[in-house]
Design a protein around this motif. Structure first.
Motif, short mmCIF file in Angstrom:
data_model
loop_
_atom_site.label_atom_id
_atom_site.label_comp_id
_atom_site.label_asym_id
_atom_site.label_seq_id
_atom_site.Cartn_x
_atom_site.Cartn_y
_atom_site.Cartn_z
N VAL A 191 55.95 0.55 32.97
CA VAL A 191 55.39 1.89 33.13
C VAL A 191 53.87 1.84 32.97
N ASN A 192 53.16 2.21 34.04
CA ASN A 192 51.70 2.22 34.00
C ASN A 192 51.20 3.31 33.05
N THR A 193 50.29 2.93 32.18
CA THR A 193 49.66 3.89 31.28
C THR A 193 48.14 3.69 31.22
N LEU A 194 47.60 2.91 32.17
CA LEU A 194 46.21 2.49 32.24
C LEU A 194 45.88 1.37 31.26
N LYS A 195 46.80 1.05 30.36
CA LYS A 195 46.60 -0.13 29.52
C LYS A 195 46.82 -1.37 30.39
N TYR A 196 46.15 -2.48 30.03
CA TYR A 196 46.24 -3.67 30.87
C TYR A 196 47.69 -4.16 30.96
N THR A 197 48.41 -4.07 29.86
CA THR A 197 49.81 -4.48 29.86
C THR A 197 50.68 -3.24 29.82
N PRO A 198 51.40 -2.93 30.90
CA PRO A 198 52.25 -1.73 30.90
C PRO A 198 53.38 -1.86 29.89
N SER A 199 53.94 -0.70 29.53
CA SER A 199 55.09 -0.72 28.63
C SER A 199 56.33 -1.11 29.42
N LEU A 200 57.17 -1.92 28.79
CA LEU A 200 58.36 -2.47 29.46
C LEU A 200 59.60 -1.72 29.01
N GLN A 201 60.43 -1.34 29.99
CA GLN A 201 61.69 -0.66 29.70
C GLN A 201 62.82 -1.44 30.34
N VAL A 202 63.83 -1.81 29.55
CA VAL A 202 65.01 -2.50 30.05
C VAL A 202 66.24 -1.70 29.65
N ARG A 203 66.98 -1.24 30.63
CA ARG A 203 68.21 -0.48 30.34
C ARG A 203 69.33 -1.42 29.97
N GLY A 204 70.41 -0.87 29.43
CA GLY A 204 71.55 -1.67 29.03
C GLY A 204 72.09 -2.49 30.19
N VAL A 205 72.37 -3.76 29.95
CA VAL A 205 72.82 -4.66 31.00
C VAL A 205 74.13 -4.19 31.61
N GLU A 206 75.01 -3.63 30.79
CA GLU A 206 76.33 -3.21 31.29
C GLU A 206 76.22 -2.20 32.41
N THR A 207 75.18 -1.37 32.38
CA THR A 207 75.03 -0.35 33.43
C THR A 207 74.70 -0.95 34.78
N ALA A 208 74.21 -2.18 34.81
CA ALA A 208 73.78 -2.81 36.07
C ALA A 208 74.79 -3.82 36.59
N ASN B 263 46.95 0.49 39.25
CA ASN B 263 46.87 1.78 38.56
C ASN B 263 46.29 2.89 39.44
N PHE B 264 45.36 2.54 40.34
CA PHE B 264 44.65 3.58 41.07
C PHE B 264 44.84 3.53 42.59
N HIS C 58 45.92 9.22 27.23
CA HIS C 58 46.75 10.00 28.14
C HIS C 58 46.70 9.37 29.54
N GLY C 59 46.86 8.04 29.55
CA GLY C 59 46.67 7.30 30.78
C GLY C 59 47.60 7.68 31.91
N MET C 60 48.82 8.12 31.58
CA MET C 60 49.77 8.45 32.64
C MET C 60 49.30 9.62 33.50
N LEU C 61 48.39 10.43 32.96
CA LEU C 61 47.86 11.55 33.73
C LEU C 61 46.89 11.09 34.81
N TYR C 62 46.45 9.82 34.72
CA TYR C 62 45.40 9.35 35.64
C TYR C 62 45.85 8.18 36.51
N VAL C 63 47.11 7.78 36.37
CA VAL C 63 47.66 6.78 37.29
C VAL C 63 47.90 7.44 38.65
N ASN C 64 47.62 6.73 39.70
CA ASN C 64 47.83 7.25 41.06
C ASN C 64 49.30 7.01 41.44
N TRP C 65 50.15 7.93 41.04
CA TRP C 65 51.59 7.77 41.26
C TRP C 65 51.95 8.02 42.73
N PRO C 66 53.06 7.43 43.19
CA PRO C 66 53.55 7.80 44.52
C PRO C 66 53.88 9.28 44.58
#
Length: 701
Positions: free
Chosen positions: A298-315, A551-552, A641-649
């Motif tokens: 997840v882009n937050t303007l930090k150099y290293t984005p936050s990582l999210q991994v959902r439960g393996v069973e769901t995939a 990010n932009f 508040h980096g997510m407010l400034y990411v150029n999202w699709p």
């Protein structure tokens, strides 16, 4: 079926009138004319030319048709560049296109103009290739198994038929499944359907020692789950993974069309060597693709984005669909995983290993350690073959730790681990049958396994490993046909070695630009065989550029992919409102970057200004401190508040991006100082910026 209807027309003339566009092939005067009525877009075939139409131009082919908000457009290829021949078949690169509107009078809408700009930018920047007589979407092995009596577009691999969506109108008409055409297959439409591949193509006539060869490298990018680096990760519900590419390395001997002399390759048969001068093709296929679980960065303007991994069973169901296809197409899959085993990437590593344990029966595991790491190699595979998923063989290699300190030669450890499996999996080898009118080959050898390599992005580390495997296989192929003696290597020829390295480095750059927006990292090692300081400086430059683009700049790129591939269908609602692409964040949120830029400018001006000799310095210092404070506050706000400034699709905004954006915006609303200002001037309140997300969205495959 006539042979001419099996392959696309090489030359097409466009005739335009106020009521239709007509497409004819001057080299095939007896062929039917393809007519697209205006403005309805209805397609029909006409026997003979239509009267009353003016010839507009000659084109190389029809890329497809696409419907936007106001109009439907026919996209035609106006310029194509020859790239070289494969077994006598010329391959072309798309250089220029033109959009032909179906409405005679152009209508303008801000969103329509943006759609057109996105599509034109994608087509101009995207490397797309085609051939009129050769199926570049399929490997040589799959071509040998295909039905040559089918039209070229029907033989194309659906995964790599890049313009499949925008060709859907023509395909439906040809198949007789269109709304106004239920009369069975329309063979006259087949030659107008031109399959186009997105990826990398290099065709080079060269020599390896004394042997003339046609060396070809093709990378095909899948049209499924296409996107940019941080907006498209992992797997989707249909089993498609992000950044999936198939790379085929091809060596052709005795290719007379290439203009080089023949080679009498020795082949051991019944204990004696035989010589022949027939065209021989040897190809080896590798794949790459994102880790097949649900995960995102997840882009937050930090150099290293936050990582999210959902439960393996769901995939699990999605992963089964993915590997069902991979095993069916390629056979045994050796899943080479190169992510780090420490830090944030370890979550992805563990999720992948857990998925393999779920899929294979009675999983057995083995770990190899050395003085560098406790887990140099980690293997997960079935103890015995009971089901198809037992053809999955997971091989983890601690690439980061093993090659730390510029010790890139230690990647050989992974090759040594895979040697037995590479020998067993083999490669494709075919020999031309000169008497066969359809150009089919006699298959002497088939590839029965594939190495599927990944790192986090499936780019930089993956490139190094794929190049290493390709080099080893090339040497084995040339030894097997007698072009190299036992103990010799393709690398012994320094001229070819430089060529080989640069072609593979170019391939790395093309795949990386398509996904991350910049060339690949570590290509100095691929090009020269060693890590250089200049290469590290270039990597730093690419890393900074990636950060800025990811990010932009990647939002519009993702939107362009979604439009072209049909994962977003434009809506005709609210035409003229400019609602989709308009920045609908609260004005105060929009203003903060401008305030930051103004403060930097004013502080710079104040620092360069000289006080008058008879004046005091404190007003200027106060002015500078004031704007330093404003600038510092703006930077602090943007950082937090980096997510407010990411150029999202704007079209298919990721669900996690929408949720994160609303959460961050909610925290700003609760701020005692800014909250009242944001709420008072917010356009549309909480759903202001991304509330259009569902508008017109429709995912199709």
């Amino acid at each position: 079926m006539a042979m001419s209807s099996l392959v696309p027309f090489r030359d097409i003339n466009i005739h335009a009138s106020s009521t239709h566009y007509a497409f004819t092939s001057p080299s095939s005067p007896s062929a039917q004319t393809l007519v697209v009525d205006r403005p309805s877009g209805d397609i029909r075939l006409n026997d003979g030319a239509l009267l009353g139409a003016k010839r507009v131009s000659s084109i190389a082919g029809i890329l497809g048709t696409i419907k936007l908000r106001l109009d439907k457009y026919i996209i035609v290829i106006t310029k194509a560049q020859p790239m070289g021949r494969i077994k006598g078949h010329m391959v072309y690169k798309v250089i220029a296109t033109e959009f032909l509107p179906l409405r005679e009078r152009a209508l303008h809408d801000p969103d329509e103009d943006t759609y057109l700009h996105l599509l034109k930018t994608l087509i101009k920047s995207g490397p797309m290739y085609f051939s009129y007589s050769f199926d570049i979407t399929n490997s040589f092995q799959r071509q040998a198994q295909s039905d040559p009596s089918l039209p070229l577009w029907k033989r194309a691999d659906d995964r790599f038929f890049w313009n499949r969506f925008i060709q859907s109108d023509l395909i439906a008409f040809a198949n007789g499944t269109g709304l106004r055409n239920q009369g069975g297959h329309q063979h006259g439409a087949d030659p107008f359907i031109l399959p186009v591949m997105f990826g990398m193509m290099r065709i080079t006539l060269t020599r390896i020692k004394a042997t003339p060869v046609n060396f070809v490298l093709i990378t095909r990018r899948s049209r499924h789950r296409v996107g940019t680096r941080y907006f498209t990760r992992g797997i989707d519900d249909q089993g498609h993974v992000a950044n999936f590419n198939e790379t085929e390395q091809i060596v052709i001997l005795n290719d007379g069309a290439g203009g080089l002399g023949g080679f009498a390759g020795g082949e051991q048969q019944n204990g004696r060597a035989t010589e022949h001068h027939d065209v021989q093709v040897m190809s080896y296929v590798q794949t790459r693709g994102s880790v097949p679980v649900y995960w995102a960065e997840v882009n937050t303007l930090k150099y290293t984005p936050s990582l999210q991994v959902r439960g393996v069973e769901t995939a699990v169901d999605a992963a089964k669909r993915h590997f069902d296809e991979q095993i069916k197409i390629y056979g045994d899959n050796f899943l080479v995983n190169l992510v780090n085993q420490r830090g944030r990437e370890d979550q992805v590593k563990k999720a992948y290993e857990q998925m393999v344990r779920i899929l294979v029966s009675s999983p057995g595991e083995a770990t190899q350690a050395d003085y560098v790491t406790n887990e140099q190699i980690h293997i997960v595979e079935a103890s015995s073959r009971r089901q198809e998923y037992d053809r999955l063989h997971y091989v983890y290699f601690d690439f980061h730790n093993e090659t730390k300190g510029l010790q890139w030669h230690r990647a050989q450890i992974l090759l040594n681990q895979l040697l037995g499996d590479l020998e067993k999996g083999q490669y494709f080898r075919g020999v031309d049958m000169p008497a066969d009118a359809q150009g089919r080959m006699e298959v002497r050898n088939q590839q029965s396994a594939v190495v599927r390599t990944n790192c986090m992005d499936c780019l930089d580390r993956t490139n190094v490993v794929q190049t290493m495997l390709a080099r080893w296989v090339l040497t084995k192929q040339l030894q097997d046909v007698g072009a190299l003696r036992p103990g010799e290597s393709a690398d012994d020829d320094t001229t070819f070695q430089d060529l080989f390295r640069n072609i593979w480095a170019d391939n790395a750059d093309v795949v990386s630009k398509s996904y991350s927006g910049t060339g690949a990292l570590k290509t100095d090692f691929t090009r020269t065989g060693e890590r250089t300081r200049a290469g590290m400086v270039q990597d730093l430059n690419n890393s900074i550029t990636r950060y800025v683009k990811n990010n932009f700049g990647d939002g519009p790129r993702q939107d362009a992919f979604d439009l072209f591939l049909g994962t977003y269908l434009p809506s005709t609602d609210s035409i003229g409102s400019n609602r989709i692409f308009m920045d609908q964040r609260p004005p105060l949120i929009q203003a903060i970057p401008y305030a930051l830029a103004a403060s930097v400018f004013l502080v710079l001006v104040a620092s360069l200004a000289r006080p008058q000799p008879d004046g005091t310095a404190w007003p200027l210092r106060f002015f500078s401190l004031l704007w330093l404070g404003v600038g510092g506050w703006c930077m602090h706000f943007i950082y937090n508040h980096g997510m407010l400034y990411v150029n999202w699709p704007k079209l298919n905004t990721p669900r996690w991006a929408n949720e994160g954006y609303q959460e961050v915006l909610g925290s700003v609303r609760k701020d005692k100082l800014l909250g009242p200002l944001v709420t008072r001037h917010e356009r549309g309140m909480s759903n202001s910026r991304l509330g259009h997300m569902e508008e017109g969205k429709k995912r199709i495959q």
